[in-house]
Enzyme design. Structure first.
Site, PDB file in Angstrom:
ATOM      1  N   SER A 106     -27.592 -79.289  68.089  1.00 56.25           N
ATOM      2  CA  SER A 106     -28.846 -80.050  67.990  1.00 56.25           C
ATOM      3  C   SER A 106     -28.789 -81.284  68.882  1.00 56.25           C
ATOM      4  O   SER A 106     -29.753 -81.585  69.598  1.00 56.25           O
ATOM      5  CB  SER A 106     -29.072 -80.504  66.538  1.00 56.25           C
ATOM      6  OG  SER A 106     -29.168 -79.391  65.681  1.00 56.25           O
ATOM      7  N   ARG A 109     -29.846 -89.908  66.449  1.00 54.07           N
ATOM      8  CA  ARG A 109     -29.818 -89.497  65.039  1.00 54.07           C
ATOM      9  C   ARG A 109     -31.208 -89.593  64.412  1.00 54.07           C
ATOM     10  O   ARG A 109     -31.569 -88.773  63.561  1.00 54.07           O
ATOM     11  CB  ARG A 109     -28.774 -90.300  64.242  1.00 54.07           C
ATOM     12  CG  ARG A 109     -28.495 -89.714  62.851  1.00 54.07           C
ATOM     13  CD  ARG A 109     -27.132 -90.073  62.313  1.00 54.07           C
ATOM     14  NE  ARG A 109     -26.058 -89.434  63.048  1.00 54.07           N
ATOM     15  CZ  ARG A 109     -25.657 -88.160  62.874  1.00 54.07           C
ATOM     16  NH1 ARG A 109     -26.214 -87.396  61.948  1.00 54.07           N
ATOM     17  NH2 ARG A 109     -24.708 -87.650  63.609  1.00 54.07           N
ATOM     18  N   HIS A 136     -32.935 -86.582  65.561  1.00 55.37           N
ATOM     19  CA  HIS A 136     -32.343 -85.447  64.841  1.00 55.37           C
ATOM     20  C   HIS A 136     -32.964 -85.282  63.464  1.00 55.37           C
ATOM     21  O   HIS A 136     -33.210 -84.160  63.011  1.00 55.37           O
ATOM     22  CB  HIS A 136     -30.825 -85.684  64.734  1.00 55.37           C
ATOM     23  CG  HIS A 136     -30.068 -84.617  64.012  1.00 55.37           C
ATOM     24  ND1 HIS A 136     -29.602 -84.774  62.728  1.00 55.37           N
ATOM     25  CD2 HIS A 136     -29.712 -83.375  64.384  1.00 55.37           C
ATOM     26  CE1 HIS A 136     -28.977 -83.669  62.353  1.00 55.37           C
ATOM     27  NE2 HIS A 136     -29.025 -82.807  63.337  1.00 55.37           N
TER      28      HIS A 136
END
Lengths: 214, 214
Positions: free
Chosen positions: B17, B40, B43
């Site tokens: 990812s 993040r 994500h």
């Protein structure tokens, strides 16, 4: 500092938010049952893209509300989604919310089998008695496993809320659910999340609650 | 069904990812400390808009990492954000995460004063000893109260993560923090959320952790 805050009473904040969402949504074709779900997802994300991405299978919402009224179990694939579900309302109907992701034996089994914890969690959830709503906002592997278990006759979800977020098999897992016969509410594409999964559960819970009051 | 899933081992999903995120982000000017946070957040949201909206005050990240290493308290404004913070890593440094939102006495005081529970929660949090990181992904009233308490010298946050989501005073509350002297990480605009607040905490925790290992 020249920043002016609006004066809105605490109890009016949500209603005011919903008014803004309604105004900015503009014209749409959502049914009376779909609209509260779409609005609550936008409320939790500030993302109007969900107007385009949310997909409802025929009578999925009716099935979810009926399950809630019958006292169902809501299964989540994160502690975050579990935290976001309004348990007070759910418990009023005799229901409960569960998440097996942090169970040590789930982690151990996942590791030994080379599967994700989410996959193993769904196998546990498939053994639950009664009406089960799967509210999956994180793991595409959970969504795929629910589809497989249902195809094998090992799982009979009252409703699948399929809103994982991310980049690896997320889009594909959602298309699997959409192509299935399972009653589903899905956010097509990469977006979604634990907050979205919880928001959809809560929209259903509030609809079930209002209907009760009538 | 003609839907093909990618074969990715459970332990490789996050790395894969992150590769996709890196590729799609393209050119950027983020520092080595900012980049893991931006990635993040993308994500957790699949929303590349955070590349534009995330704002870091000077040395905010350093302050957050130092607080974590010193064993800080992370205060959240929702149980969802609390659930999303990696407590295992936080506790390794002697830290803990707290959320006062569901405390019955907070609800009672908020009601009697006509304030939000989030406002009262922040007043409780201001009394905590030691380093405190405020991770606020929901309530603009919480963010505003932290700014006011700091201005009055009643609160000295190590870091304010200001990422409420929504429509009423959300944009304004974030601009208040940006205009303040408080060390902050803010997602400008309407978007954010408990998931984003937790993701930023976790990015900081993982950076603190890696530095420890070196």
């Amino acid at each position: 500092m020249n920043i002016e805050l609006q004066r809105v009473a605490p109890s009016d904040i949500e209603a005011r938010s919903m008014e803004i969402i309604t105004a900015e949504m503009g014209a749409h074709n959502f049914s009376d049952l779909e609209l509260p779900i779409v609005k609550r997802v936008i409320h939790t994300s500030a993302d109007f893209g969900y107007q385009e991405s949310l997909v409802f299978s025929k009578e999925a919402i009716e099935a979810g509300i009926a399950a809630i009224k019958a006292g169902c179990t809501i299964v989540t694939d994160t502690q975050m989604a579990w935290s976001g579900v309004n348990k007070r309302v759910l418990e009023k109907f005799g229901g409960k919310a569960v998440c097996f992701m942090s169970d040590p034996d789930v982690a151990a089994e996942a590791k030994s089998r080379g599967e994700t914890r989410a996959t193993v969690s769904m196998e546990r959830a498939a053994q639950l008695e009664g009406n089960v709503i799967f509210a999956l906002g994180n793991a595409p592997t959970a969504l795929v496993r629910v589809c497989q278990l249902a195809e094998q006759g090992k799982c009979n979800p009252a409703l699948v809320i399929g809103v994982p977020v991310g980049f690896v098999n997320v889009v594909e897992s959602k298309e699997l659910v959409i192509a299935s016969d399972l009653p589903h509410i899905v956010a097509r594409g990469r977006k979604g999340g634990s907050n979205v999964a919880a928001a959809i559960c809560n929209a259903l819970l509030y609809m079930a609650s209002n209907n009760e009051r009538e």
